[in-house]
Motif scaffolding. Structure first.
Motif, mmCIF file in Angstrom:
data_model
loop_
_atom_site.group_PDB
_atom_site.id
_atom_site.type_symbol
_atom_site.label_atom_id
_atom_site.label_comp_id
_atom_site.label_asym_id
_atom_site.label_seq_id
_atom_site.Cartn_x
_atom_site.Cartn_y
_atom_site.Cartn_z
ATOM 1 N N ARG A 53 0.851 -1.171 -0.088
ATOM 2 C CA ARG A 53 0.086 0.061 0.000
ATOM 3 C C ARG A 53 0.874 1.256 -0.003
ATOM 4 N NH1 ARG A 53 -5.319 -1.059 1.371
ATOM 5 N NH2 ARG A 53 -5.536 -3.110 2.024
ATOM 6 N N HIS A 54 0.656 2.068 -0.695
ATOM 7 C CA HIS A 54 1.109 3.345 -1.000
ATOM 8 C C HIS A 54 0.200 4.634 -0.570
ATOM 9 C CE1 HIS A 54 3.144 7.209 -2.448
ATOM 10 N NE2 HIS A 54 4.226 6.251 -2.720
ATOM 11 N N PRO A 55 0.408 5.179 0.487
ATOM 12 C CA PRO A 55 -0.633 5.986 0.912
ATOM 13 C C PRO A 55 -0.922 7.251 0.003
ATOM 14 C CG PRO A 55 1.139 6.596 2.392
ATOM 15 C CD PRO A 55 1.509 5.452 1.542
ATOM 16 N N LEU A 56 -2.123 7.625 -0.265
ATOM 17 C CA LEU A 56 -2.475 8.913 -1.194
ATOM 18 C C LEU A 56 -2.850 10.017 -0.413
ATOM 19 C CD1 LEU A 56 -4.483 6.986 -4.152
ATOM 20 C CD2 LEU A 56 -2.004 7.857 -3.949
ATOM 21 N N PRO A 57 -3.078 11.382 -1.016
ATOM 22 C CA PRO A 57 -3.411 12.093 -0.496
ATOM 23 C C PRO A 57 -4.979 12.088 0.340
ATOM 24 C CG PRO A 57 -2.660 12.947 -2.387
ATOM 25 C CD PRO A 57 -2.362 11.520 -2.462
ATOM 26 N N PRO A 58 -5.154 12.567 1.405
ATOM 27 C CA PRO A 58 -6.484 12.469 2.228
ATOM 28 C C PRO A 58 -7.696 12.662 1.309
ATOM 29 C CG PRO A 58 -5.458 14.066 3.375
ATOM 30 C CD PRO A 58 -4.546 13.530 2.157
ATOM 31 N N ASP A 59 -7.538 13.685 0.463
ATOM 32 C CA ASP A 59 -8.658 14.133 -0.298
ATOM 33 C C ASP A 59 -8.716 13.614 -1.701
ATOM 34 O OD1 ASP A 59 -11.160 15.324 -1.604
ATOM 35 O OD2 ASP A 59 -10.435 17.520 -0.721
ATOM 36 N N GLU A 60 -9.496 12.450 -2.015
ATOM 37 C CA GLU A 60 -9.555 11.775 -3.134
ATOM 38 C C GLU A 60 -9.962 12.845 -4.433
ATOM 39 O OE1 GLU A 60 -11.240 8.179 -5.618
ATOM 40 O OE2 GLU A 60 -11.648 8.503 -3.473
ATOM 41 N N GLU A 61 -10.711 13.824 -4.080
ATOM 42 C CA GLU A 61 -11.554 14.654 -5.241
ATOM 43 C C GLU A 61 -10.193 15.639 -5.484
ATOM 44 O OE1 GLU A 61 -14.971 17.919 -5.996
ATOM 45 O OE2 GLU A 61 -15.161 16.581 -4.215
ATOM 46 N N VAL A 62 -9.478 16.173 -4.591
ATOM 47 C CA VAL A 62 -8.362 17.025 -5.019
ATOM 48 C C VAL A 62 -7.352 16.206 -5.715
ATOM 49 C CG1 VAL A 62 -6.649 18.285 -4.064
ATOM 50 C CG2 VAL A 62 -8.933 18.455 -3.197
ATOM 51 N N PHE A 63 -6.877 15.110 -5.582
ATOM 52 C CA PHE A 63 -5.973 14.250 -6.109
ATOM 53 C C PHE A 63 -6.509 13.975 -7.491
ATOM 54 C CE2 PHE A 63 -3.636 9.977 -7.025
ATOM 55 C CZ PHE A 63 -2.313 10.596 -6.846
ATOM 56 N N GLU A 64 -7.592 13.675 -7.670
ATOM 57 C CA GLU A 64 -8.119 13.401 -8.972
ATOM 58 C C GLU A 64 -8.284 14.733 -9.784
ATOM 59 O OE1 GLU A 64 -10.639 10.519 -10.148
ATOM 60 O OE2 GLU A 64 -9.809 9.285 -8.671
ATOM 61 N N SER A 65 -8.364 15.710 -9.297
ATOM 62 C CA SER A 65 -8.360 16.843 -9.870
ATOM 63 C C SER A 65 -6.914 17.274 -10.614
ATOM 64 C CB SER A 65 -8.688 18.236 -8.907
ATOM 65 O OG SER A 65 -8.452 19.430 -9.691
ATOM 66 N N LEU A 66 -5.906 16.870 -9.766
ATOM 67 C CA LEU A 66 -4.635 17.039 -10.081
ATOM 68 C C LEU A 66 -4.469 16.170 -11.191
ATOM 69 C CD1 LEU A 66 -1.691 18.127 -10.132
ATOM 70 C CD2 LEU A 66 -1.248 16.532 -8.015
ATOM 71 N N ALA A 67 -4.637 14.793 -11.153
ATOM 72 C CA ALA A 67 -4.576 13.817 -11.991
ATOM 73 C C ALA A 67 -5.161 14.277 -13.618
ATOM 74 C CB ALA A 67 -4.958 12.494 -11.664
ATOM 75 N N ALA A 68 -6.296 15.068 -13.391
ATOM 76 C CA ALA A 68 -7.158 15.498 -14.547
ATOM 77 C C ALA A 68 -6.124 16.367 -15.239
ATOM 78 C CB ALA A 68 -8.345 15.893 -14.442
#
Length: 99
Positions: A53-68
């Motif tokens: 497991r590799h931890p991701l940022p706590p806010d998935e929506e913000v992380f997905e925004s960056l990925a987009a």
């Protein structure tokens, strides 16, 4: 047929996209700097099954925004961006493994 844009237009669009990535709120937080070099957790069960497991940022929506925002720089389906060298250089640190 794909429209061929002048080099200056391709570069201008590339710069706009990379500036949008740089301005993303997640990149301004110190927590993001930990992810490219952060730690992973590995669990090895008695039956030999390993889970990493590799931890991701706590806010998935913000992380997905960056990925987009990053995605157009790393896929070849974007006709308005250069498709060699500069895409790797412009991506935030840790998005590509070093070779």
């Amino acid at each position: 047929m794909r429209q061929v844009l002048p080099d200056e237009e391709v570069l201008a669009r590339f710069v706009v996209r990379t500036r949008r990535i740089e301005a993303h709120s997640l990149l301004k937080q110190e927590i993001f700097a930990k992810f490219p070099t952060g730690s992973m957790n590995m669990h090895l069960s008695v039956d030999g099954l390993a889970t990493i497991r590799h931890p991701l940022p706590p806010d998935e929506e913000v992380f997905e925004s960056l990925a987009a925002r990053v995605r157009p720089l790393i896929v070849d389906s974007e006709p308005d961006l250069p498709h060699h060298g500069p895409r790797r250089a412009a991506a935030p640190a840790g998005c590509f493994p070093l070779r």
